[in-house]
Motif scaffolding. Structure first.
Motif, PDB file in Angstrom:
ATOM      1  N   LYS A  65       0.835  -1.209   0.000  1.00 38.45           N
ATOM      2  CA  LYS A  65       0.000   0.000   0.000  1.00 38.45           C
ATOM      3  C   LYS A  65       0.871   1.261   0.000  1.00 38.45           C
ATOM      4  N   GLU A  66       1.911   1.260   0.827  1.00 37.48           N
ATOM      5  CA  GLU A  66       2.814   2.423   0.871  1.00 37.48           C
ATOM      6  C   GLU A  66       3.440   2.660  -0.506  1.00 37.48           C
ATOM      7  N   TRP A  67       3.854   1.588  -1.149  1.00 42.96           N
ATOM      8  CA  TRP A  67       4.441   1.691  -2.493  1.00 42.96           C
ATOM      9  C   TRP A  67       3.420   2.243  -3.496  1.00 42.96           C
ATOM     10  N   ALA A  68       2.206   1.741  -3.437  1.00 46.51           N
ATOM     11  CA  ALA A  68       1.170   2.197  -4.361  1.00 46.51           C
ATOM     12  C   ALA A  68       0.847   3.675  -4.152  1.00 46.51           C
ATOM     13  N   ASP A  69       0.743   4.105  -2.875  1.00 46.26           N
ATOM     14  CA  ASP A  69       0.442   5.511  -2.589  1.00 46.26           C
ATOM     15  C   ASP A  69       1.555   6.431  -3.103  1.00 46.26           C
ATOM     16  N   LEU A  71       3.740   5.807  -5.559  1.00 48.37           N
ATOM     17  CA  LEU A  71       3.749   5.823  -7.024  1.00 48.37           C
ATOM     18  C   LEU A  71       2.536   6.544  -7.591  1.00 48.37           C
ATOM     19  N   ASP A  72       1.405   6.480  -6.900  1.00 47.05           N
ATOM     20  CA  ASP A  72       0.199   7.169  -7.353  1.00 47.05           C
ATOM     21  C   ASP A  72       0.439   8.668  -7.398  1.00 47.05           C
ATOM     22  N   SER A  73       1.039   9.193  -6.341  1.00 50.50           N
ATOM     23  CA  SER A  73       1.344  10.634  -6.281  1.00 50.50           C
ATOM     24  C   SER A  73       2.371  11.018  -7.340  1.00 50.50           C
ATOM     25  N   LEU A  74       3.409  10.177  -7.495  1.00 49.17           N
ATOM     26  CA  LEU A  74       4.474  10.482  -8.448  1.00 49.17           C
ATOM     27  C   LEU A  74       3.965  10.469  -9.884  1.00 49.17           C
ATOM     28  N   THR A  79       2.640  12.749 -15.185  1.00 46.99           N
ATOM     29  CA  THR A  79       1.824  12.707 -16.407  1.00 46.99           C
ATOM     30  C   THR A  79       1.177  14.044 -16.758  1.00 46.99           C
ATOM     31  N   GLN A  80       1.265  15.008 -15.854  1.00 47.65           N
ATOM     32  CA  GLN A  80       0.747  16.344 -16.174  1.00 47.65           C
ATOM     33  C   GLN A  80       1.643  17.053 -17.190  1.00 47.65           C
ATOM     34  N   ASP A  81       2.958  16.767 -17.127  1.00 46.98           N
ATOM     35  CA  ASP A  81       3.922  17.341 -18.076  1.00 46.98           C
ATOM     36  C   ASP A  81       5.021  16.304 -18.302  1.00 46.98           C
ATOM     37  N   PRO A  82       4.728  15.253 -19.054  1.00 47.21           N
ATOM     38  CA  PRO A  82       5.684  14.147 -19.199  1.00 47.21           C
ATOM     39  C   PRO A  82       7.051  14.571 -19.708  1.00 47.21           C
TER      40      PRO A  82
END
Length: 506
Positions: A65-69, A71-74, A79-82
């Motif tokens: 879960k910590e890893w997913a959270d 990576l989700d933020s990152l 992806t807003q400005d790849p």
């Protein structure tokens, strides 16, 4: 020398301990409080082991879960400005590193097996667990106490016994199981008491995986068996209100070609193929035509699997000995004429069985049929029942039933000594102008007769547990004449041909 002596002494104590536990494990637990006391400590040890497994699983899932959270933020930011994000060399490097190394580490974490300790402990302790006989014995003891001390099912279920310190309430599932054990003994008096108690607790709002309709079905039958027809009728009316589309309605809809539940997506996964069963020598040059009829349970049809001349021979030999079909009473084991099975079967041993022995026909082509079934299914035919031939005239039918023996039918096929019916092979020996389908009401499947074909399905999972989705029926023949012959294949002899699975539903 000291180590060697210690080792030998330790081994000796281990063997003595194992022998003691092996002998002890076969005792009737339910007859001795002293023996059951040890079971409480065994269960406590298993709970401790289970809680440790849960702790490890929770720890593993927290890391995921910590890893997913993170990576989700990152990824949301990236992806807003790849292009701008990857323009920073550190970001580009870290992306390569994550995908090349860190995701692999995560995969290992997700696949990490934390069950070893718990499963090992459970496997070790299981040899000392009570048996089915112990459970039945404990249930019968409870029923004896109920009668002797004139206790109501409600009193026992609430744990309101005189002098008790550790009060224990029975769940719906407990009451239902007690009722089922009474039912399996044809004890309809106690079946009624405990199914009624289970129903009362459901009506009071107790949550359970046991459905009201299931409880009422047992209760209704128990009341009927005791001759109380009016009460049974009232309960049937209540059942119909709960389940507006009972099995009978599903069965009739499928017979009419309605209500088939195969979605287009599932349909797209069904195929036809030439099948040689892993290069079976007899099928290499002449593979059979195999067609998927249904996916769950898997039902396959084999085309051109029996010739017209073979069909003619089987029918001609069967005709002189056709008689009204019988079934085995699940409680008494006695053969009875079935009011819901309107067909005739060929049987040279009239009065003893409802099977048509293939071997007794003494025809070479019949031996070839046996061999053909074995080649296609890869199952041993020596322990299979003999071929049964059935002829359904207009209106001929066989209502919903299971081919395998259920847990509440402990003596099913006992006299054969070949275990349960692992699979069914059904030849269609005629076309039918209208009606006559083989339907599976629980899953919404319908298979239509086609001369020269055969359908095959497994009645048991590889674990040996019954597949209840295989409950099926033969629809009434509307127009025409239906000839079928079926082969019931048993468990014995299949140990290496279809190895057991560990999971119950495999």
């Amino acid at each position: 020398m000291t180590i060697s002596v210690s080792f030998r002494m330790g081994l000796c104590w281990f063997l003595l301990s194992f022998l003691f536990h092996s002998l002890y494990a076969h005792n009737d637990f339910f007859t001795s409080i002293g023996q059951m006391t040890d079971l409480l400590y065994t269960e406590k040890d298993l709970v401790t082991s289970l809680k440790e497994y849960i702790r490890q699983e929770e720890n593993r899932l927290e890391q995921v879960k910590e890893w997913a959270d993170k990576l989700d933020s990152l990824t949301n930011t990236a992806t807003q400005d790849p292009e701008g994000f990857l323009g920073h060399p550190v970001n580009a490097f870290k992306l390569m590193k994550r995908l090349n190394s860190e995701w692999g580490d995560l995969e290992s974490l997700v696949l990490k097996d934390t069950t070893n300790g718990f499963i090992s402990n459970l496997t070790m302790q299981r040899q000392f667990f009570p048996t089915e006989e112990d459970q039945t014995g404990a249930a019968k003891a409870l029923l004896r106490l109920q009668d002797t001390y004139q206790l109501s099912a409600n009193t026992i279920s609430n744990g309101d016994l005189p002098g008790v310190v550790h009060k224990s309430r029975m769940t719906v599932a407990d009451c239902f199981e007690l009722g089922k054990i009474a039912y399996s003994e044809a004890d309809y008096y106690h079946t009624e008491l405990w199914m009624a108690q289970a129903l009362t607790q459901l009506d009071e709002g107790e949550e359970s995986t046991i459905e009201k309709v299931t409880v009422m079905d047992y209760l209704n039958y128990a009341i009927y068996q005791q001759g109380e027809l009016e009460r049974a009728l009232e309960l049937t009316k209540r059942m119909l209100k709960l389940d507006p589309l009972p099995e009978r309605k599903k069965y009739e809809k499928l017979c009419r070609g309605e209500g088939v539940k195969l979605t287009p997506r599932r349909q797209s996964r069904l195929f036809c193929r030439y099948f040689d069963n892993n290069r079976n020598p007899r099928l290499l040059l002449a593979p059979v035509k195999q067609e998927d009829e249904w996916d769950r349970p898997r039902i396959v049809r084999y085309h051109d699997i029996i010739s017209d001349s073979e069909i003619t021979t089987v029918k001609e030999l069967a005709k002189p000995r056709l008689r009204r079909a019988t079934i085995s009473n699940p409680v008494t084991g006695v053969l009875e004429t079935a009011p819901y099975r309107i067909t005739t079967v060929h049987d040279p041993n009239t009065g003893k069985t409802d099977h048509c022995p293939l071997q007794s026909l003494q025809e070479v082509r019949d031996q070839k049929i046996n061999q053909r079934i074995e080649d296609v299914t890869d199952l041993e035919m020596d322990t299979a029942e003999e071929l049964q031939v059935a002829n359904y005239g207009v209106g001929g039918q066989y209502e919903p039933h299971f081919d395998f023996g259920r847990k509440d039918e402990p003596d099913a096929f006992k006299e054969l000594g070949t275990g349960n019916r692992i699979a069914t092979w059904l030849f269609y020996m005629s076309d039918v102008s209208a009606g006559g389908a083989t339907v599976f009401p629980d899953v919404g499947a319908a298979v239509w007769p086609k001369k020269g074909t055969a359908v095959f399905w497994y009645n048991l999972f590889a674990s040996g547990e019954g597949d209840y989705s295989t409950r099926h029926a033969a629809c009434p023949v509307l127009v025409g004449n239906k000839w079928v012959s079926n082969k019931w294949i048993h468990e014995r002899g299949q140990e290496f041909r279809r190895p057991c699975a560990m999971s119950e539903m495999e």
